[in-house]
Scaffold this motif. Structure first.
Motif, short mmCIF file in Angstrom:
data_model
loop_
_atom_site.label_atom_id
_atom_site.label_comp_id
_atom_site.label_asym_id
_atom_site.label_seq_id
_atom_site.Cartn_x
_atom_site.Cartn_y
_atom_site.Cartn_z
N VAL A 113 13.50 10.66 -16.00
CA VAL A 113 12.64 9.97 -17.08
C VAL A 113 12.01 8.80 -16.46
CG1 VAL A 113 12.48 9.24 -19.36
CG2 VAL A 113 14.10 10.92 -19.08
N LEU A 114 10.68 8.40 -16.48
CA LEU A 114 10.01 7.27 -16.13
C LEU A 114 9.87 6.64 -17.28
CD1 LEU A 114 9.38 5.42 -13.68
CD2 LEU A 114 7.05 6.35 -14.08
N TYR A 115 10.62 5.30 -17.66
CA TYR A 115 10.37 4.84 -18.90
C TYR A 115 9.54 3.50 -18.49
CZ TYR A 115 11.96 1.72 -22.81
OH TYR A 115 12.06 0.91 -23.94
N ASP A 116 8.41 3.67 -19.15
CA ASP A 116 7.62 2.30 -19.05
C ASP A 116 7.68 1.16 -20.05
OD1 ASP A 116 5.50 0.54 -18.81
OD2 ASP A 116 3.84 1.78 -18.54
N ASP A 117 8.80 0.30 -19.99
CA ASP A 117 9.30 -0.50 -20.63
C ASP A 117 8.70 -1.93 -20.52
OD1 ASP A 117 10.21 -1.24 -18.06
OD2 ASP A 117 12.18 -1.62 -18.80
N MET A 143 1.82 6.18 -3.69
CA MET A 143 2.65 7.36 -3.11
C MET A 143 2.95 6.93 -1.73
SD MET A 143 1.33 10.53 -5.20
CE MET A 143 2.81 11.53 -4.56
N ILE A 144 1.82 6.60 -0.90
CA ILE A 144 1.96 6.49 0.55
C ILE A 144 0.96 5.06 0.99
CG2 ILE A 144 2.07 8.70 1.11
CD1 ILE A 144 -1.15 8.52 1.78
N ARG A 145 1.55 4.71 2.08
CA ARG A 145 0.62 3.49 2.66
C ARG A 145 0.61 3.79 3.96
NH1 ARG A 145 -0.80 -1.64 2.64
NH2 ARG A 145 -0.55 -2.74 4.39
N GLN A 146 -0.65 3.73 4.49
CA GLN A 146 -1.05 3.87 6.10
C GLN A 146 -0.45 2.90 6.96
OE1 GLN A 146 -4.87 5.57 7.32
NE2 GLN A 146 -4.79 4.18 8.67
N GLN A 147 0.22 3.14 8.01
CA GLN A 147 0.97 2.19 8.90
C GLN A 147 0.07 2.12 10.46
OE1 GLN A 147 3.73 1.12 6.05
NE2 GLN A 147 3.03 0.03 7.69
N SER A 148 -0.39 3.15 10.59
CA SER A 148 -1.59 3.25 11.75
C SER A 148 -2.23 4.66 11.36
CB SER A 148 -0.72 3.50 13.03
OG SER A 148 0.20 2.33 13.33
N ALA A 149 -3.18 4.66 12.28
CA ALA A 149 -3.99 5.78 11.98
C ALA A 149 -2.97 7.19 11.99
CB ALA A 149 -5.08 6.13 12.92
N GLY A 150 -3.28 7.95 10.86
CA GLY A 150 -2.37 9.22 10.58
C GLY A 150 -1.00 8.89 10.54
N ILE A 151 -0.52 7.89 10.39
CA ILE A 151 1.02 7.38 10.24
C ILE A 151 1.55 6.63 8.92
CG2 ILE A 151 3.09 6.36 11.44
CD1 ILE A 151 1.52 6.65 14.20
N ARG A 210 11.72 -2.26 -13.40
CA ARG A 210 12.64 -1.98 -12.01
C ARG A 210 12.27 -1.29 -10.91
NH1 ARG A 210 17.70 -2.46 -15.13
NH2 ARG A 210 17.09 -4.16 -16.35
N PHE A 211 11.08 -0.54 -11.22
CA PHE A 211 10.81 0.49 -10.28
C PHE A 211 9.62 0.00 -9.17
CE2 PHE A 211 8.62 4.93 -9.27
CZ PHE A 211 9.80 5.28 -8.46
N PHE A 212 9.57 0.35 -8.02
CA PHE A 212 8.78 0.18 -6.97
C PHE A 212 7.18 1.01 -6.99
CE2 PHE A 212 6.92 -0.25 -2.55
CZ PHE A 212 6.42 -1.45 -2.65
N MET A 213 6.24 0.72 -7.54
CA MET A 213 5.16 1.75 -7.70
C MET A 213 3.64 1.02 -7.72
SD MET A 213 4.74 4.52 -10.86
CE MET A 213 4.34 3.51 -12.18
N PRO A 214 3.56 0.51 -6.46
CA PRO A 214 2.39 -0.33 -6.37
C PRO A 214 0.80 0.53 -6.58
CG PRO A 214 3.10 0.39 -4.31
CD PRO A 214 4.08 0.72 -5.36
N LEU A 215 0.62 0.65 -7.92
CA LEU A 215 -0.67 1.35 -8.27
C LEU A 215 -1.89 0.49 -7.72
CD1 LEU A 215 0.13 2.39 -12.06
CD2 LEU A 215 0.54 3.48 -9.73
N MET A 216 -2.97 1.20 -7.60
CA MET A 216 -4.22 0.45 -7.22
C MET A 216 -5.25 0.66 -8.39
SD MET A 216 -4.76 1.58 -3.26
CE MET A 216 -6.15 1.00 -2.98
N SER A 258 3.70 5.58 5.53
CA SER A 258 5.19 5.15 4.75
C SER A 258 5.21 6.04 3.65
CB SER A 258 5.24 3.46 4.50
OG SER A 258 5.67 3.05 5.74
N TRP A 259 6.21 6.51 3.18
CA TRP A 259 6.29 7.25 1.92
C TRP A 259 6.98 6.26 0.89
CZ3 TRP A 259 4.22 11.94 1.34
CH2 TRP A 259 3.69 12.65 2.84
N LEU A 260 6.10 5.73 -0.18
CA LEU A 260 6.69 5.08 -1.21
C LEU A 260 7.27 6.06 -2.45
CD1 LEU A 260 3.65 2.29 -1.26
CD2 LEU A 260 5.69 2.63 0.23
N PRO A 261 8.09 5.14 -3.06
CA PRO A 261 9.14 5.87 -4.03
C PRO A 261 8.58 7.10 -4.59
CG PRO A 261 9.65 3.47 -4.27
CD PRO A 261 8.34 3.83 -3.32
#
Ligand code: 5CA
Length: 442
Positions: A377-381, A31-39, A5-11, A41-44
């Motif tokens: 707890v992060l439960y990998d189900d 954990m993060i996604r670049q939106q512009s140079a040096g800017i 149910r979580f949002f954790m886009p691993l690469m 988003s903070w993912l969950p």
């Protein structure tokens, strides 16, 4: 939290644009996604760690007697004209015009605004000392944003500002922050060394940068080896007591950034005590006296009734940069190794055979009991392969893993793994629950 149910886009791939390990791992761990140079988003996952870092900073500021406020990101250009910094700041300042053609800016720092708040409401020396701080986004249009959150354009900073009646009292405020910083970084598992530093556009003549040694650091630094392992004051440190002891112990040994380096003094140290290294600047403190209070008219009535221009200092911590610094200091080939104090979850629970009723049952029991005990707890189900689950859990670096498979469950047992040491232990389901439900360090 269930991974399903979580949002954790691993690469899976190593991102080509990232030059240093912390940036690579933050991207790979989603954990993060670049939106512009040096800017960014903070993912969950990133957001959770940021909140933990912020909270440690906040607790230590409060403990040292600083008081939290929140100032806006947008500021009026007129305020900065009063100090003369509107023109002086140059291209790093992001200037904005609103619909009424009023000149605004996205704050790179807040000396002017806090001085304005102070002068509007503090009138007597009796209201001093005062130290106000906030944790807020800043913008600096850096020429070369790089290394992910280490040198961003938009970044989260803790900035505190002290106001005192005279230079001696202002030095007390400076020392309080100095000691609070030692504690703050140590609580995140970092060894920080305060070093004599240049004051740049902030001004003043007394300044220290708090440096975490790391090969990928942007600063060239020089220090006495004994500073690196020096123990920090405990949680019971008395900020109204002797500040000089700790301060002098640190500052009497050589430590300087490149701008302040004195090759002769450094060369006079015993050869085995000379450390020349790269470092990450995680904090920077300044004492600049009346630089802003004078130009902006921040005065109080002194004990004899005459006006006194207040003495000021400012004290910054790179909250978002710290996340990169912690990863630089704590990772291995498999991924991040979070110190417990800033980990996004306390532990990971790995179900090796989702859909198997006994395994699912044991996991549900552990998950429910630990969640009820207040553990994150992060439960990998999910129904990924075991190997993928192990790799993902190692990558995101939670300090503990509880691994539950059908064979162990048949004997009422699970495996507990320490992420840092790799040590594994077999425990009964109940013993595993007890271990983590009662862990005092969480
Ligand atoms: N007003 C003073 C103290 S509050 C000030 O602005 N100091 S500073 O410029 O040294 O910034 C404080 C801290 O913010 C630095 O020590 C650093 O850890 C962090 N920082 C500065 N620039 C950046 C950036 N571009 N990206 C990430 N963190 C940064």
């Amino acid at each position: 939290m269930r991974v399903s149910r979580f949002f954790m886009p691993l690469m899976k791939e190593t991102p080509a644009e990232a030059q240093i390990v912390s940036h690579r791992l933050m991207l790979r761990a989603g954990m993060i996604r670049q939106q512009s140079a040096g800017i960014y988003s903070w993912l969950p996952l990133g957001k959770r760690v940021l909140a933990k870092i912020e909270n440690i900073v906040r607790e230590e500021q409060n403990r040292a007697g600083a008081i939290e406020v929140l100032m806006p990101t947008l500021q009026s250009a007129d305020l900065w004209r009063e100090s003369g910094r509107y023109d002086a700041y140059g291209a790093e300042m992001l200037r904005i015009t609103d619909r009424h053609e009023r000149e605004m800016l996205y704050g790179p720092t807040n000396e002017e605004m806090i001085t304005d708040i102070f002068r509007s409401s503090v009138k007597s020396y009796r209201q001093l000392p005062l130290n106000l701080y906030h944790i807020q986004w800043k913008f600096r249009d850096e020429v070369r944003p790089r290394f992910g959150v280490m040198r961003g354009r938009e970044f989260l900073m803790k900035d505190a500002y002290s106001f005192d009646l005279d230079p001696e009292k202002a030095r007390i405020a400076y020392r309080k922050m100095f000691i609070a910083y030692l504690r703050t970084f140590a609580r995140m598992g970092l060894k920080s060394v305060p070093m004599r530093a240049d004051t740049g556009p902030i001004g003043g003549d007394l300044s220290h940068e708090f440096i975490v040694l790391a090969e990928t650091g942007e600063s060239q630094v020089f220090c006495h080896r004994d500073l690196i392992e020096m123990p920090v004051p405990g949680a019971d440190f008395d900020y109204e007591g002797d500040l000089e002891g700790v301060f002098n112990q640190r500052t009497s040994l050589y430590a300087a950034t490149e701008e302040m380096h004195d090759a002769a003094a450094f060369g006079a140290l015993p050869a085995d005590k000379q450390v020349t290294a790269r470092g990450i600047e995680v904090g920077h403190i300044f004492y600049f006296g009346t630089k802003y209070s004078k130009s902006m008219g921040a005065k109080v009535a002194g004990p004899d009734g005459t006006d006194v221009t207040v003495e000021m200092g400012s004290y910054g911590i790179g909250v978002s940069r710290l996340m990169g610094a912690i990863i630089e200091a704590s990772h291995d080939d498999a991924g991040i190794v979070w110190p417990e104090s800033v980990a996004p979850f306390d532990l990971g629970l790995i179900n090796l055979k989702s859909g198997d009723s006994a395994t699912d049952g044991a996991c549900s029991k552990i998950y429910a009991a630990l969640t009820a005990a207040g553990r994150d707890v992060l439960y990998d189900d999910t129904d990924e392969r075991a190997g993928t689950k192990f790799a993902s859990m190692d990558l995101i670096g939670l300090p503990w893993q509880v691994i539950v498979g059908p064979k162990g469950v048949a004997n009422g047992e699970v495996e507990v793994k320490n992420r840092r040491s790799g040590e594994r232990e077999t425990l009964s389901v109940d013993a595993a629950i007890k271990r983590f439900a009662e862990r005092p360090s969480f």
